[in-house]
Design a protein around this motif. Structure first.
Motif, PDB file in Angstrom:
ATOM      1  N   PRO A 123       0.829  -1.196   0.000  1.00  0.00           N
ATOM      2  CA  PRO A 123       0.000   0.000   0.000  1.00  0.00           C
ATOM      3  C   PRO A 123       0.870   1.255   0.000  1.00  0.00           C
ATOM      4  CG  PRO A 123       0.247  -0.768   2.224  1.00  0.00           C
ATOM      5  CD  PRO A 123       1.027  -1.725   1.353  1.00  0.00           C
ATOM      6  N   HIS A 124       0.240   2.402   0.033  1.00  0.00           N
ATOM      7  CA  HIS A 124       0.987   3.651   0.174  1.00  0.00           C
ATOM      8  C   HIS A 124       0.326   4.509   1.236  1.00  0.00           C
ATOM      9  CE1 HIS A 124      -1.576   6.706  -2.154  1.00  0.00           C
ATOM     10  NE2 HIS A 124      -2.230   5.576  -2.316  1.00  0.00           N
ATOM     11  N   VAL A 125       1.099   5.437   1.757  1.00  0.00           N
ATOM     12  CA  VAL A 125       0.575   6.358   2.758  1.00  0.00           C
ATOM     13  C   VAL A 125       1.270   7.699   2.588  1.00  0.00           C
ATOM     14  CG1 VAL A 125       2.261   5.697   4.537  1.00  0.00           C
ATOM     15  CG2 VAL A 125       0.048   6.652   5.229  1.00  0.00           C
ATOM     16  N   GLY A 126       0.521   8.768   2.751  1.00  0.00           N
ATOM     17  CA  GLY A 126       1.097  10.110   2.641  1.00  0.00           C
ATOM     18  C   GLY A 126       1.544  10.640   3.987  1.00  0.00           C
ATOM     19  N   ILE A 127       2.495  11.578   3.933  1.00  0.00           N
ATOM     20  CA  ILE A 127       2.890  12.348   5.122  1.00  0.00           C
ATOM     21  C   ILE A 127       2.943  13.809   4.695  1.00  0.00           C
ATOM     22  CG2 ILE A 127       4.601  12.736   6.922  1.00  0.00           C
ATOM     23  CD1 ILE A 127       5.585   9.933   6.596  1.00  0.00           C
ATOM     24  N   SER A 128       2.223  14.667   5.413  1.00  0.00           N
ATOM     25  CA  SER A 128       2.175  16.086   5.051  1.00  0.00           C
ATOM     26  C   SER A 128       3.407  16.822   5.559  1.00  0.00           C
ATOM     27  CB  SER A 128       0.919  16.727   5.637  1.00  0.00           C
ATOM     28  OG  SER A 128       1.045  16.846   7.056  1.00  0.00           O
ATOM     29  N   GLU A 129       3.559  18.053   5.123  1.00  0.00           N
ATOM     30  CA  GLU A 129       4.664  18.892   5.588  1.00  0.00           C
ATOM     31  C   GLU A 129       4.659  19.018   7.103  1.00  0.00           C
ATOM     32  OE1 GLU A 129       7.180  20.450   4.210  1.00  0.00           O
ATOM     33  OE2 GLU A 129       6.792  20.621   2.063  1.00  0.00           O
ATOM     34  N   GLU A 130       3.467  18.962   7.688  1.00  0.00           N
ATOM     35  CA  GLU A 130       3.346  19.104   9.147  1.00  0.00           C
ATOM     36  C   GLU A 130       3.549  17.779   9.872  1.00  0.00           C
ATOM     37  OE1 GLU A 130       1.586  21.901   6.673  1.00  0.00           O
ATOM     38  OE2 GLU A 130       0.717  19.908   6.981  1.00  0.00           O
ATOM     39  N   GLY A 131       3.783  16.704   9.108  1.00  0.00           N
ATOM     40  CA  GLY A 131       4.021  15.409   9.725  1.00  0.00           C
ATOM     41  C   GLY A 131       2.775  14.595   9.988  1.00  0.00           C
ATOM     42  N   LYS A 132       1.648  14.968   9.380  1.00  0.00           N
ATOM     43  CA  LYS A 132       0.412  14.210   9.584  1.00  0.00           C
ATOM     44  C   LYS A 132       0.402  13.000   8.664  1.00  0.00           C
ATOM     45  CE  LYS A 132      -3.464  15.803  10.798  1.00  0.00           C
ATOM     46  NZ  LYS A 132      -4.817  16.422  10.882  1.00  0.00           N
ATOM     47  N   ILE A 133       0.310  11.807   9.279  1.00  0.00           N
ATOM     48  CA  ILE A 133       0.250  10.560   8.521  1.00  0.00           C
ATOM     49  C   ILE A 133      -1.114  10.448   7.850  1.00  0.00           C
ATOM     50  CG2 ILE A 133       0.515   8.062   8.613  1.00  0.00           C
ATOM     51  CD1 ILE A 133       3.010   9.499   9.477  1.00  0.00           C
ATOM     52  N   GLY A 183      -0.468  18.067  -6.399  1.00  0.00           N
ATOM     53  CA  GLY A 183      -0.193  19.163  -7.313  1.00  0.00           C
ATOM     54  C   GLY A 183      -1.458  19.875  -7.746  1.00  0.00           C
ATOM     55  N   GLY A 184      -1.459  21.196  -7.659  1.00  0.00           N
ATOM     56  CA  GLY A 184      -2.608  21.990  -8.093  1.00  0.00           C
ATOM     57  C   GLY A 184      -3.695  22.144  -7.055  1.00  0.00           C
ATOM     58  N   GLN A 185      -3.545  21.504  -5.888  1.00  0.00           N
ATOM     59  CA  GLN A 185      -4.545  21.632  -4.830  1.00  0.00           C
ATOM     60  C   GLN A 185      -4.020  22.528  -3.715  1.00  0.00           C
ATOM     61  OE1 GLN A 185      -5.792  17.706  -3.545  1.00  0.00           O
ATOM     62  NE2 GLN A 185      -6.902  17.318  -5.462  1.00  0.00           N
ATOM     63  N   PHE A 186      -4.944  23.170  -3.011  1.00  0.00           N
ATOM     64  CA  PHE A 186      -4.559  24.096  -1.944  1.00  0.00           C
ATOM     65  C   PHE A 186      -4.599  23.469  -0.559  1.00  0.00           C
ATOM     66  CE2 PHE A 186      -6.106  26.941  -5.337  1.00  0.00           C
ATOM     67  CZ  PHE A 186      -4.986  27.730  -5.499  1.00  0.00           C
ATOM     68  N   SER A 187      -5.233  22.312  -0.446  1.00  0.00           N
ATOM     69  CA  SER A 187      -5.312  21.666   0.871  1.00  0.00           C
ATOM     70  C   SER A 187      -5.025  20.176   0.737  1.00  0.00           C
ATOM     71  CB  SER A 187      -6.697  21.880   1.493  1.00  0.00           C
ATOM     72  OG  SER A 187      -7.709  21.383   0.622  1.00  0.00           O
ATOM     73  N   ASN A 188      -4.658  19.565   1.847  1.00  0.00           N
ATOM     74  CA  ASN A 188      -4.300  18.151   1.843  1.00  0.00           C
ATOM     75  C   ASN A 188      -5.500  17.270   1.539  1.00  0.00           C
ATOM     76  OD1 ASN A 188      -1.708  18.864   2.606  1.00  0.00           O
ATOM     77  ND2 ASN A 188      -2.064  18.513   4.791  1.00  0.00           N
ATOM     78  N   SER A 189      -5.220  16.126   0.908  1.00  0.00           N
ATOM     79  CA  SER A 189      -6.223  15.081   0.749  1.00  0.00           C
ATOM     80  C   SER A 189      -5.644  13.805   1.350  1.00  0.00           C
ATOM     81  CB  SER A 189      -6.578  14.876  -0.728  1.00  0.00           C
ATOM     82  OG  SER A 189      -5.419  14.558  -1.490  1.00  0.00           O
ATOM     83  N   THR A 190      -6.468  12.759   1.426  1.00  0.00           N
ATOM     84  CA  THR A 190      -6.007  11.535   2.074  1.00  0.00           C
ATOM     85  C   THR A 190      -5.179  10.667   1.132  1.00  0.00           C
ATOM     86  OG1 THR A 190      -8.081  10.441   1.484  1.00  0.00           O
ATOM     87  CG2 THR A 190      -7.930  11.442   3.670  1.00  0.00           C
ATOM     88  N   ALA A 191      -4.282   9.883   1.714  1.00  0.00           N
ATOM     89  CA  ALA A 191      -3.469   8.932   0.956  1.00  0.00           C
ATOM     90  C   ALA A 191      -3.010   7.836   1.926  1.00  0.00           C
ATOM     91  CB  ALA A 191      -2.268   9.624   0.314  1.00  0.00           C
ATOM     92  N   CYS A 192      -3.464   6.628   1.706  1.00  0.00           N
ATOM     93  CA  CYS A 192      -4.243   6.159   0.571  1.00  0.00           C
ATOM     94  C   CYS A 192      -5.735   6.421   0.838  1.00  0.00           C
ATOM     95  CB  CYS A 192      -3.976   4.684   0.368  1.00  0.00           C
ATOM     96  SG  CYS A 192      -5.122   3.808  -0.680  1.00  0.00           S
ATOM     97  N   GLY A 193      -6.393   7.095  -0.106  1.00  0.00           N
ATOM     98  CA  GLY A 193      -7.792   7.449   0.075  1.00  0.00           C
ATOM     99  C   GLY A 193      -8.697   6.251   0.217  1.00  0.00           C
ATOM    100  N   ALA A 194      -8.418   5.186  -0.539  1.00  0.00           N
ATOM    101  CA  ALA A 194      -9.276   3.999  -0.484  1.00  0.00           C
ATOM    102  C   ALA A 194      -9.169   3.306   0.872  1.00  0.00           C
ATOM    103  CB  ALA A 194      -8.885   3.025  -1.602  1.00  0.00           C
ATOM    104  N   VAL A 195      -7.943   3.140   1.367  1.00  0.00           N
ATOM    105  CA  VAL A 195      -7.747   2.465   2.657  1.00  0.00           C
ATOM    106  C   VAL A 195      -8.354   3.290   3.784  1.00  0.00           C
ATOM    107  CG1 VAL A 195      -5.993   1.837   4.355  1.00  0.00           C
ATOM    108  CG2 VAL A 195      -5.723   1.134   1.966  1.00  0.00           C
TER     109      VAL A 195
END
Length: 407
Positions: A29-39, A45-57
């Motif tokens: 699977p994959h998981v995102g980490i934001s600049e602020e460290g939020k898992i 790209g092109g968005q102004f706010s964070n979205s989930t990753a992995c969105g499906a999980v």
């Protein structure tokens, strides 16, 4: 990340393997980490706010939490993959919610889910070759400043008729796992051990490793230096399309291997303007730099890689290099070492031969000669000569370059 193509999909894929060939499967699977460290969060790209990753999980996990422990989800033929993820997470959602970081735990649970299904569909019936399974969690780092990472959790090789080999130990280097509170001196060696582990540097026990870090402390593998430099310069707005590159390096062919910094940088920045002659000094001079700098894009930038070079042999001899096709070591940099030896022999004080045509070498001898005796008295004359050569190239470069080319 689950292999929903199933057994049929793997059978189709494995039929494409070359005769007696091998298969590598990377999964997880994959998981995102934001600049602020939020898992679990990622700024796309092109968005102004964070979205989930992995969105499906994360979506499946949230649906299971909202539905409660005894939730039953109606199957939807038009959303089969999401249905299966929900069914898996239904049994774990409550426990996940009580962990320190549910989003991180979700990523690990998703890995186990994917791994179990990979195990079900793969086989070694495609021939005599090997099946390599590399599993883990893809970590999407903030794209503006960092490259993605991968957490390896499985590395094994399977082959028909042979026992499975677990190679996970090759992804772990115990020498880097040191308590720096108890052994603070290990901080300087841990980085080097990592590079050796990645095969970017020689083994830590080798003579060439010992010589390099003794006489050239702070030396880094070209790839590591390039990636760090690239990330830093990106913050200053330098991109391949608005930046041109020059080098002031010795033209010795051993400086142009694919793993060498000039080649790696050229692959990233584009075409290169060579400023250097033997020794690496910028013999193109002010005229050459003026010509080069006139090529810069409007409001663009210039990056120059400069310096001498020095070899280290397998047995740790500084200044010696075994070139392809030769049985014995030769010197590197030959021009700088030749100039040093000429200066020691008193050649610098002799009148130049008017019939000779060797202006670059004449200049190098004149620059090395004032320092030759001091260099001779150091612990390692070849290493000291390299450091003196860097100063020589740097001083000459600063006399040649300017920032009159634009903004």
């Amino acid at each position: 990340g689950s292999p929903f193509v199933g057994e049929t999909g793997f059978k189709a894929f494995s039929s494409h393997v070359a005769d007696d060939g091998n298969i590598i499967v990377v999964f997880g699977p994959h998981v995102g980490i934001s600049e602020e460290g939020k898992i679990g969060e990622y700024l796309r790209g092109g968005q102004f706010s964070n979205s989930t990753a992995c969105g499906a999980v994360i979506g499946a996990y949230n649906a299971c939490l909202a539905a409660g422990e005894d939730a039953k989800f109606d199957s939807d033929v038009y959303d089969m993959q999401m249905d299966e993820i929900k069914q898996v997470f239904a049994a774990h959602a409550k426990d996940i919610s009580t962990t320190e970081n549910p989003m991180a735990t979700c990523a690990y649970q998703a890995f186990y889910m994917v791994k179990e299904r990979i195990r079900k569909i793969v086989n070694t019936q495609f021939g005599s070759g090997k099946l390599v399974l590399i599993g883990g969690i893809q970590i999407n780092m903030p794209q503006a400043s960092m490259d993605d990472h991968f957490l390896p959790l499985m590395f094994e090789v399977q082959q028909a008729g042979a026992p499975t080999e677990d190679l996970m130990s090759h992804f772990n280097d115990i020498s880097t796992q040191q308590d720096l509170k108890r052994s603070p001196w290990a901080a300087t060696t841990a980085q080097r051990q990592v590079f050796s582990f990645m095969t970017w540097s020689p083994p830590a026990s080798s003579p060439v490793y010992q010589a390099m870090h003794k006489y050239f402390p702070g030396a880094l593998p070209s790839q590591a230096l390039h990636e760090r430099k690239r990330a830093i310069l990106k913050r200053y707005g330098l991109r391949a399309e608005n930046t041109i590159m020059a080098t002031s390096l010795c033209p010795d062919e051993i400086n142009n291997d694919p793993s060498d910094l000039p080649v790696i940088m050229q692959n990233h920045w584009g075409d290169v303007f060579p400023m250097g002659g033997i020794s690496g000094a910028p013999f193109v001079g002010k005229t050459g730099f003026k010509a080069f700098s006139s090529h810069v894009p409007d409001d663009g930038n210039i990056i120059i890689l400069f310096g001498p070079h020095v070899a280290i042999s397998e047995d740790g001899e500084v200044g010696a290099c075994l070139r392809p096709g030769q049985k014995g070591n030769s010197s590197a940099c030959g021009a700088v070492i030749g100039a040093y030896n000429a200066a020691l022999s008193g050649l610098a004080e002799k009148e130049a031969d008017p019939s000779a045509y060797d202006k670059q070498m004449d200049w190098i001898i004149s620059q090395i000669a004032p320092h030759a005796d001091s260099i001779k008295n150091t612990e390692n004359a070849m290493a000291a000569l390299s450091h003196q050569s860097f100063q020589m190239v740097k001083d000459q470069l600063f006399e040649v370059v300017n920032n009159d080319f634009g903004s």
